[in-house]
Design a protein around this motif. Structure first.
Motif, PDB file in Angstrom:
ATOM      1  N   SER B 380       0.848  -1.210   0.000  1.00  0.00           N
ATOM      2  CA  SER B 380       0.000   0.000   0.000  1.00  0.00           C
ATOM      3  C   SER B 380       0.876   1.249   0.000  1.00  0.00           C
ATOM      4  O   SER B 380       0.621   2.187  -0.754  1.00  0.00           O
ATOM      5  CB  SER B 380      -0.916  -0.021   1.225  1.00  0.00           C
ATOM      6  OG  SER B 380      -0.372  -0.836   2.218  1.00  0.00           O
ATOM      7  N   LEU B 381       1.980   1.266   0.774  1.00  0.00           N
ATOM      8  CA  LEU B 381       2.833   2.466   0.757  1.00  0.00           C
ATOM      9  C   LEU B 381       3.449   2.610  -0.620  1.00  0.00           C
ATOM     10  O   LEU B 381       3.531   3.720  -1.183  1.00  0.00           O
ATOM     11  CB  LEU B 381       3.937   2.355   1.819  1.00  0.00           C
ATOM     12  CG  LEU B 381       3.487   2.430   3.282  1.00  0.00           C
ATOM     13  CD1 LEU B 381       4.696   2.457   4.190  1.00  0.00           C
ATOM     14  CD2 LEU B 381       2.623   3.660   3.503  1.00  0.00           C
ATOM     15  N   ASP B 382       3.831   1.477  -1.203  1.00  0.00           N
ATOM     16  CA  ASP B 382       4.492   1.554  -2.512  1.00  0.00           C
ATOM     17  C   ASP B 382       3.534   2.129  -3.548  1.00  0.00           C
ATOM     18  O   ASP B 382       3.961   2.841  -4.473  1.00  0.00           O
ATOM     19  CB  ASP B 382       4.939   0.148  -2.935  1.00  0.00           C
ATOM     20  CG  ASP B 382       5.768   0.188  -4.222  1.00  0.00           C
ATOM     21  OD1 ASP B 382       5.254  -0.244  -5.264  1.00  0.00           O
ATOM     22  OD2 ASP B 382       6.879   0.726  -4.178  1.00  0.00           O
ATOM     23  N   SER B 383       2.218   1.884  -3.360  1.00  0.00           N
ATOM     24  CA  SER B 383       1.293   2.405  -4.383  1.00  0.00           C
ATOM     25  C   SER B 383       1.303   3.924  -4.364  1.00  0.00           C
ATOM     26  O   SER B 383       0.964   4.560  -5.363  1.00  0.00           O
ATOM     27  CB  SER B 383      -0.121   1.891  -4.110  1.00  0.00           C
ATOM     28  OG  SER B 383      -0.638   2.540  -2.970  1.00  0.00           O
ATOM     29  N   GLN B 384       1.709   4.536  -3.255  1.00  0.00           N
ATOM     30  CA  GLN B 384       1.795   6.007  -3.229  1.00  0.00           C
ATOM     31  C   GLN B 384       3.172   6.494  -3.662  1.00  0.00           C
ATOM     32  O   GLN B 384       3.283   7.515  -4.321  1.00  0.00           O
ATOM     33  CB  GLN B 384       1.496   6.536  -1.808  1.00  0.00           C
ATOM     34  CG  GLN B 384       0.018   6.648  -1.494  1.00  0.00           C
ATOM     35  CD  GLN B 384      -0.654   7.807  -2.234  1.00  0.00           C
ATOM     36  OE1 GLN B 384      -0.290   8.133  -3.372  1.00  0.00           O
ATOM     37  NE2 GLN B 384      -1.637   8.420  -1.601  1.00  0.00           N
TER      38      GLN B 384
ATOM     39  N   ILE C  15      -3.425   5.143   3.781  1.00  0.00           N
ATOM     40  CA  ILE C  15      -2.005   4.939   3.432  1.00  0.00           C
ATOM     41  C   ILE C  15      -1.156   5.968   4.165  1.00  0.00           C
ATOM     42  O   ILE C  15      -0.076   5.662   4.685  1.00  0.00           O
ATOM     43  CB  ILE C  15      -1.821   5.041   1.895  1.00  0.00           C
ATOM     44  CG1 ILE C  15      -2.648   3.954   1.197  1.00  0.00           C
ATOM     45  CG2 ILE C  15      -0.359   4.936   1.508  1.00  0.00           C
ATOM     46  CD1 ILE C  15      -2.670   4.069  -0.311  1.00  0.00           C
ATOM     47  N   ASP C  85       0.731  -3.472   7.394  1.00  0.00           N
ATOM     48  CA  ASP C  85       0.577  -3.234   5.957  1.00  0.00           C
ATOM     49  C   ASP C  85      -0.457  -4.174   5.382  1.00  0.00           C
ATOM     50  O   ASP C  85      -1.302  -3.781   4.570  1.00  0.00           O
ATOM     51  CB  ASP C  85       1.926  -3.452   5.252  1.00  0.00           C
ATOM     52  CG  ASP C  85       1.699  -3.724   3.764  1.00  0.00           C
ATOM     53  OD1 ASP C  85       1.208  -2.811   3.092  1.00  0.00           O
ATOM     54  OD2 ASP C  85       1.954  -4.878   3.330  1.00  0.00           O
ATOM     55  N   LEU C  92      -7.702  -1.987   1.085  1.00  0.00           N
ATOM     56  CA  LEU C  92      -7.596  -1.279  -0.200  1.00  0.00           C
ATOM     57  C   LEU C  92      -8.074  -2.167  -1.334  1.00  0.00           C
ATOM     58  O   LEU C  92      -8.680  -1.713  -2.305  1.00  0.00           O
ATOM     59  CB  LEU C  92      -6.150  -0.852  -0.461  1.00  0.00           C
ATOM     60  CG  LEU C  92      -5.607   0.297   0.408  1.00  0.00           C
ATOM     61  CD1 LEU C  92      -4.173   0.595   0.026  1.00  0.00           C
ATOM     62  CD2 LEU C  92      -6.480   1.528   0.266  1.00  0.00           C
ATOM     63  N   TRP C 152      -2.241   8.365 -11.317  1.00  0.00           N
ATOM     64  CA  TRP C 152      -1.892   8.649  -9.907  1.00  0.00           C
ATOM     65  C   TRP C 152      -2.534   9.954  -9.466  1.00  0.00           C
ATOM     66  O   TRP C 152      -2.229  11.022 -10.041  1.00  0.00           O
ATOM     67  CB  TRP C 152      -0.383   8.711  -9.733  1.00  0.00           C
ATOM     68  CG  TRP C 152       0.018   8.864  -8.289  1.00  0.00           C
ATOM     69  CD1 TRP C 152      -0.668   8.382  -7.212  1.00  0.00           C
ATOM     70  CD2 TRP C 152       1.201   9.497  -7.779  1.00  0.00           C
ATOM     71  NE1 TRP C 152       0.009   8.676  -6.063  1.00  0.00           N
ATOM     72  CE2 TRP C 152       1.162   9.369  -6.365  1.00  0.00           C
ATOM     73  CE3 TRP C 152       2.298  10.154  -8.361  1.00  0.00           C
ATOM     74  CZ2 TRP C 152       2.150   9.872  -5.548  1.00  0.00           C
ATOM     75  CZ3 TRP C 152       3.280  10.654  -7.527  1.00  0.00           C
ATOM     76  CH2 TRP C 152       3.213  10.516  -6.143  1.00  0.00           C
ATOM     77  N   LYS C 159      -1.294   4.710  -6.994  1.00  0.00           N
ATOM     78  CA  LYS C 159      -1.260   4.713  -8.467  1.00  0.00           C
ATOM     79  C   LYS C 159      -1.464   3.292  -8.986  1.00  0.00           C
ATOM     80  O   LYS C 159      -1.310   2.312  -8.260  1.00  0.00           O
ATOM     81  CB  LYS C 159       0.089   5.253  -8.948  1.00  0.00           C
ATOM     82  CG  LYS C 159       1.288   4.483  -8.445  1.00  0.00           C
ATOM     83  CD  LYS C 159       2.584   5.048  -8.973  1.00  0.00           C
ATOM     84  CE  LYS C 159       2.897   6.411  -8.398  1.00  0.00           C
ATOM     85  NZ  LYS C 159       3.166   6.367  -6.922  1.00  0.00           N
TER      86      LYS C 159
END
Lengths: 202, 644, 315, 183
Positions: B380-384, C15, C85, C92, C152, C159
């Motif tokens: 999830s962090l990587d998606s940002q 996030i 996570d 999500l 994004w 994204k």
């Protein structure tokens, strides 16, 4: 300080050794590790692309079995003279090594000739689809190894007939047979991928 | 055999010296000269790629800047990335291996020395190819990982991407060759007595790196060959319309890509272990823990490539496996950091020399990079933050912090051994502080820019984004880094000319390379030093190994497990054939950019050159026969005491 | 607003919270490790005592003890971070309930947007500016016509790549009405930097009003200049790439211009939508976006003026 | 000869050689001279190379890989495929063969696109800006193998209908008679 120095004298040691004791064996093993990774990844890509496609092969029939199977037979047969040459080389029997090398070359020539027909019998061209591309890539990769090993053995044979013979040349012959074993074993996997996999249900 | 005596240095010098002059320079197979050549070439590429980065930073210094257009900017960042990864980082770490591994295991030359010369030449020609292409405005334009279909036949016009893909074939072939040499040297050419548990940590790091190279590089060679064939002969590997897939490239590339960054990072860990052990005046704490951590990191590196592809829409279940794997790989690195801190804590008097300062800089910077890596491991962090400047900051922290800092430390540490001159400590301190401050000024703001939504590889940004202040700060920081590199170059040049002569062991290190003179003679060790412990030079008096014939170049091959003398192996003589073969291979590779038939007619000169290389000359054949001892006639080594 | 930290959607908010948790934990770990390192470097007094072998042995055993604990702690921290996570990721990736489906197709340097609807007459095509109702989940169906792009909107959600030959989905939920900008996040060629998009989060009523207005065909030109503008539009190079519903221009190579005037920006978020920007963009797009696919159209000034007036009338 | 520092001499030699090389140039806009051939073209009957043709801009499009690849993209976007298919010809004549009805020089092709031709070739004068027409002209010539191989485009990312322009044999252009007039 004039006390005595302890020294290990190795002047009488042998100057070459066979099998895994020779450095060249390890170099060939390194080469084999690299090339088997290349083959493994190429076969992985084959099944990756197959996983994405609905029908496999997308259009047309799978490769004709005849030439591929004959070639596999010839290849497995060539393992016998290959092993015999290794045996002769390690007993440093010059005449036996020369005969063995020539027989291996003949097998290599036959294999190369049949490989030409194999390319014709693939039933697909490299640019019609991803299937065609990966099948041609696999066959071409193996053929490159076959050709390099054939030329390698040819040069070695010429050297054994003409060149200055020394113990190390017999080591080279024995290493060369190891590389031929790799060419044989890797072909079995590629043969299964190219010829048998499309005939099996996904 | 009459009485046994030490090797005759004059005879050895006569046999091992290279022919004089330029031809000698071209024909040499001495691992020390080739390593020095690798260092110079890799540092030149580092400086050039650094200049590219400076121009990029100037373009990004303010919003809507027009210093550089998009086409040139794309070539700038593509070449900056490709040159740093393929032409500087991997080759210079392997060059450290080429120079240090033979000396540290106590042998005279690297295994397969001619192959080593060949690897340098194709590395050089690969680097020249890509930089000449850049000057001709046909440099790479799709980034250092060149995702298909942008780098594919339809969206990348002309020969730009083909040249980039062929450059990869050059540099990967070179590093594969060096990897095999280092493994064989470390396994079979160790000085007698060097058991597995007495192998120096740097040699272990190079062995682990070499195995990673052997299993990782084939992936990128396959991917780039598929790309070239897609572009040249219309194969359909990456064409979604004909069964291909754009993600096949990403899987193949990152299967190589992630191990690649560990290939750059693990030799640096070896350097950190050696530097800390010397300047904390004690053997590294937890030798077994360090070696196992290296191996585990090397193995696990192959299991996390999908964390580069978290946003490509792969199934979430699979991605959480790679999240777990990416988290787990930070444990062995953590263990190593704990062991180093323990070494420093329990060592003797700590000497704050420049090498140790760079290692301390490594701790400060790399750990930040490691922790942001843990953040990137989460899907999830990587998606940002994926493909944003947060990632740019992360990989500069782990690559510059994790690899370049220890490399500079290693350079200051082993420069006396390489050249026989000491680098000035004062200039070293300036170099360190400027680099440390400049680095943090440049790359820390990029964390914030990334979180504020600035994406990677943008040639400019709008004034409304508000990113100008932090970008200006980063540009100033990059100027400071440039100054520190200039200080480093000046320090090297002045020390080469007027540096204080360094003795055999200026830092009183305990590993074998300090046992021979600085710079080491062409034959490395006249008499091989018998290794009695993990710190061989600490045993006084030293025991030697002698008796290698001096009529031709010879080394001692020893067994893998316990380094018992096995047989005397001849070393190759200087020869022009590696260069000739490299030229033939270059013609073949460049030709196959333009026509597939080049593989056919191009392979003829390569075969001829290889035959010339392999064919024994008369003198070699005579020497071999004269010194030949058949396996059955061989005599076991004898331990003898000889008086003055 | 364009930032992954101050967010306007529940997904980006989750996030951002996870990011603060990770940053806090990592900062604490960093300070501890660096603290111990500095202590290790600067401890003077015990230096002499460690000379002898015996003391070295004790120190080693103590160090081994500390390291095992430190490693255990590291593993524990990694497990907690991993689990935290995992929970965020699970929330999500849970598919939304009856979302508004929007098909987004990536092109080299602009976004083609199509609101999916079972009744073809309700399907709506627009470009570069996405309107969504607040509070309601919107499912984007992402694919690409040429190279890989990445959608994004930092303030709203993470994204997701648009890959040719594959279909990806991403969910957007906006809490507060407002204007949120986004950016293509995967390098896609010469103008990757200026492939931006704007998200209008409207209240459900505004959204419905906007949708109805967008469904109308292009407004008939009222004045002569506008009528002349339309003839220029349909007789020069505009007609080969663009489409305006209600005229015979129906090419889909470039963005749909039926309601160009209702959009706040032109050229994928590069320029604010003012008449003189529009005129400058038509005359020489390469001056603002070098390498863009739209060609320079050297129109005489009066034709250009009429065309700009006509386009400005297409509300 | 013993050179003090061989690396430096090698580098200097290399850069000296580099200075003489031709740099590929990418133009995103074409500053055509004021009198663009657009308005000077007269709608007249077939003129395979007879009267003076529009002049060729200084920037030679068919030696530039970027221009040819843009031409390929425009060939697809402006629906030339509708009549000429992938170069093999459908209702429109084939463009890949060596037969040229209205002349094979770039100027002839330019005139054909701008003026249009009988039997259905529409006139794109005013519809496509000059720079893009020159790009399409360069691509059409590459379809018939008249362009250098390293500048040619390769396969496209869609269904594979024929060999890529790069691997096509270059042909010797031959003039051919116009197609039969419909009664």
């Amino acid at each position: 300080m004039n006390d005595r120095i302890r020294v290990l004298d190795v002047s009488g040691l042998q100057t070459y050794a066979y099998g895994h004791r020779s450095l060249m064996w390890w170099g060939t093993l390194g080469m084999i590790l690299i090339e088997s990774t290349v083959f493994a990844l190429a076969i992985g890509s084959y099944f990756y692309l197959r996983g994405l496609s609905v029908t496999w092969p997308p259009h047309g029939a799978p490769p004709v079995l005849t030439y591929g199977t004959i070639n596999t037979g010839v290849l497995l047969l060539s393992a016998i003279p290959n092993q015999w040459t290794k045996h002769q080389a390690e007993r440093e029997n010059l005449r036996g090594t020369r005969i063995g090398l020539v027989i291996c070359l003949v097998f290599g020539a036959i294999f190369l000739a049949i490989r030409g027909f194999e390319f014709g019998a693939l039933q697909t061209s490299w640019n019609t689809s991803a299937y065609g591309s990966i099948v041609w890539a696999l066959l071409l990769l193996h053929t490159i190894h076959l050709v390099t090993d054939f030329i390698d053995s040819a040069v070695l044979t010429v050297l054994m007939f003409t060149g200055p013979i020394s113990g190390r040349r017999f080591v080279d012959v024995s290493e060369n047979t190891l590389y031929w074993w790799f060419v044989v074993l890797s072909w079995l996997f590629i043969y299964a991928t190219i010829y048998l996999a499309p005939r099996m249900p996904p | 055999m009459s009485t046994v005596q030490l090797q005759d240095k004059r005879a050895l010098e006569a046999v091992w010296a290279d022919p004089p002059g330029f031809m000698g320079w071209l024909k040499t197979v001495d691992h020390k000269r080739i390593a020095r050549r690798y260092f110079v070439t890799a540092l030149v590429f580092f400086a050039l790629a650094g200049l590219l980065a400076l121009v990029m930073r100037l373009q990004l210094a303010r919003a809507d800047n027009t210093l550089v257009g998009p086409d040139l900017y794309n070539q700038l960042f593509s070449l900056h990335g490709s040159a740093m990864m393929f032409l500087f980082a991997v080759p210079i770490m392997q060059a450290a291996g080429i120079f240090l591994v033979p000396l540290m295991v106590g042998t005279r030359n690297i295994a397969f020395a001619r192959l080593n010369a060949f690897s340098y030449w194709i590395y050089l020609f690969g680097g020249l190819l890509i930089f000449v292409a850049f000057v001709l405005n046909i440099g790479p334009e799709a980034g250092w990982f060149a995702y298909v279909p942008l780098s594919g036949p339809q969206y990348s016009a002309g020969k730009r991407t083909d040249i980039w893909a062929q450059m990869i074939t050059f540099t990967e072939a070179a590093s594969l060759i060096v990897a095999i040499e280092l493994v064989v040297t470390a396994f079979r050419l160790r000085a007698p007595g060097m058991l597995l548990r007495r192998i120096p940590l740097l040699v272990w790091s190079q062995v682990v790196t070499s195995f990673m190279v052997i299993f990782a590089m084939p992936a990128v060679m396959l991917a780039s060959s598929f790309l070239i064939s897609d572009r040249l002969v219309s194969t359909q590997f990456y064409n979604p319309a004909e069964g291909g897939d754009a993600l096949l490239w990403q899987h193949l590339f990152w299967f190589f890509g992630h191990p690649e960054v560990y290939i750059i990072f693990i030799p640096a860990l070896g350097m950190v272990s050696e530097i800390i052990a010397t300047f904390a005046a004690r053997p590294a704490f937890g030798y077994l823990a360090l070696v196992l951590s290296l191996a585990v990191t090397g193995f696990f590196a192959f299991g996390l490539w999908v964390h580069h592809m978290f946003v490509t829409g792969l199934p979430p279940a699979g991605m959480s496996f790679f999240t777990a794997a990416s988290l787990v790989i930070s444990i062995p690195t953590g263990v190593q950091i704990f062991c180093w801190i323990a070494t420093l804590a329990t060592g003797g008097a700590i000497r704050f020399t420049t090498p140790l300062m760079f290692v301390v800089g490594f701790f400060f910077i790399f750990i930040i990079g490691g922790l942001t890596g843990v953040m990137l491991a989460s899907v999830s962090l990587d998606s940002q933050v994926h493909d944003s400047y947060f990632v740019v900051a992360h990989f500069h922290y782990v690559l510059i912090g994790g690899a370049v800092f220890p490399l500079f430390g290693g350079f200051y540490y082993w420069f006396p051994k390489l050249t026989g001159k000491r680098l000035s400590e004062r200039a070293g301190k300036w170099n360190f502080w400027l680099f440390f401050i400049g680095f943090n000024l440049t790359f820390f703001p990029m964390h914030i820019l990334g979180l504020e939504g600035m994406t990677r590889r943008v040639y400019t940004y709008g004034a409304d984004t508000g990113w100008t202040p932090l970008n200006l700060l980063a540009t100033i920081g990059s100027a400071i880094i440039a100054v520190s590199v200039i200080v480093f170059v000046v320090n090297v040049i002045l020390s080469l000319r007027r540096g204080a002569p360094a003795g055999a062991n200026p830092w009183n290190g305990t590993t074998l390379e300090w046992g021979t003179s600085s710079p080491p003679p062409s034959y490395g060790f006249a008499d091989l030093i018998y290794v009695g412990s993990r710190q061989p030079l600490k045993i006084t008096p030293l025991a030697y190994v002698t008796g290698l014939p001096t009529r031709m170049r010879t080394s001692l091959a020893t067994t893998l497990a316990d380094a018992r003398p096995d047989h005397i192996t001849p070393d190759p003589n200087p020869s022009i054939w590696p260069l000739v073969t490299a030229l033939a291979v270059t013609v073949l590779f460049i030709g196959s950019i333009f026509t597939p038939w080049a593989l056919i007619w191009g392979s003829v000169p390569v075969t001829i050159a290889l035959i010339g290389w392999f064919w024994p000359t008369e003198k070699q054949a005579r020497d071999l026969q004269a010194c030949e001892v058949k396996p059955e006639e061989g005599r076991a080594p004898r331990l003898v005491e000889i008086g003055p | 607003m364009h930032s992954a930290i101050n967010t306007a959607g529940p997904r980006a908010h989750e996030i951002a919270e996870l990011m603060t948790l990770f940053t806090a934990v990592c900062a604490v770990v960093y300070l501890i490790v660096i603290g111990v390192l500095i202590w290790a470097l600067l401890r003077k007094r015990a230096r002499a005592r460690l000379a002898s072998e015996a003391e070295r042995e004790i120190a080693d055993r103590k160090a081994r003890h500390v390291i095992t604990w430190a490693t255990a702690l590291t593993v524990l921290i990694l497990i907690t971070l991993g689990l935290s996570d995992f929970f965020v990721q699970r929330s999500l990736f849970t598919p939304p309930k009856d979302p508004l489906r929007v098909l987004i197709t990536g092109h080299q340097y602009w976004w083609e947007i199509e609101y999916d609807h079972p009744d073809p007459s309700q399907r709506l095509r627009t470009a570069n500016e996405l309107h969504i109702p607040t509070g309601k989940p919107v499912e984007l169906v992402l694919t690409s016509r040429d190279v890989i792009h990445s959608f994004w909107l930092p303030s709203i959600s993470g994204k997701k790549d648009l890959i040719p030959g594959r279909v990806n989905t991403e969910v957007l939920i906006a809490d507060k009405p407002g204007l949120y900008t986004g950016q293509c996040a995967e390098f896609c060629g010469l103008q990757h930097a200026k492939m931006r998009l704007v998200l209008h989060a409207d209240s459900p009523e505004d959204f419905e009003k906007w949708r109805q207005q967008q469904l109308q065909p292009g407004r008939e030109p009222a004045t002569d200049t506008e009528r002349r503008g339309r003839t220029v539009f349909t007789s020069t190079s505009c007609v080969l790439c663009h489409s305006v519903q209600g005229t015979d221009a129906s090419a889909t190579v470039g963005p749909d211009l039926t309601h160009i005037a209702s959009r706040g920006t032109i050229a994928a978020g590069t320029l604010p939508n003012t008449p003189d920007n529009l005129a400058a963009w038509i005359l020489a797009p390469h001056r603002m976006k070098p390498g863009v696919q739209m060609p320079a159209t050297p129109l005489p000034p009066d034709d250009l003026g009429a065309l700009t007036k006509y386009l400005a009338s297409l509300q | 000869m013993s050179l003090r520092c061989p690396e430096v001499t090698l580098a200097v030699l290399l850069f000296a050689a580099l200075a003489g090389c031709h740099r590929e140039e990418r133009r995103f806009s074409e500053s055509l001279p004021a009198s663009t051939p657009l308005d000077s073209v007269v709608q007249s009957d077939i003129r395979p190379g007879g009267t003076p043709l529009p002049h060729q801009p200084d920037f030679i499009y068919e030696t530039n890989a970027y221009a040819v690849s843009q031409g390929k993209q425009l060939y697809e976007w402006f629906n030339c495929k509708g009549c000429h298919a992938d170069g093999g010809g459908a209702i429109g004549p084939a463009l890949m063969d060596d037969q040229w009805i209205y002349g094979d020089s770039p100027q002839n092709l330019y005139a054909t696109i701008v003026e249009g031709r009988p039997n259905g070739m529409p006139s794109f004068g005013g519809k496509i800006p000059p720079q893009q027409i020159w790009q399409i002209v360069a691509y059409v010539r590459s379809l018939a193998g008249q362009v250098r191989k390293d500048v040619d485009t390769s396969r496209a990312d869609h269904l594979f209908t024929r060999k890529s322009e790069q691997s096509m044999a270059s042909t010797e252009p031959r003039a051919s008679s116009p197609p039969p007039q419909p009664q």
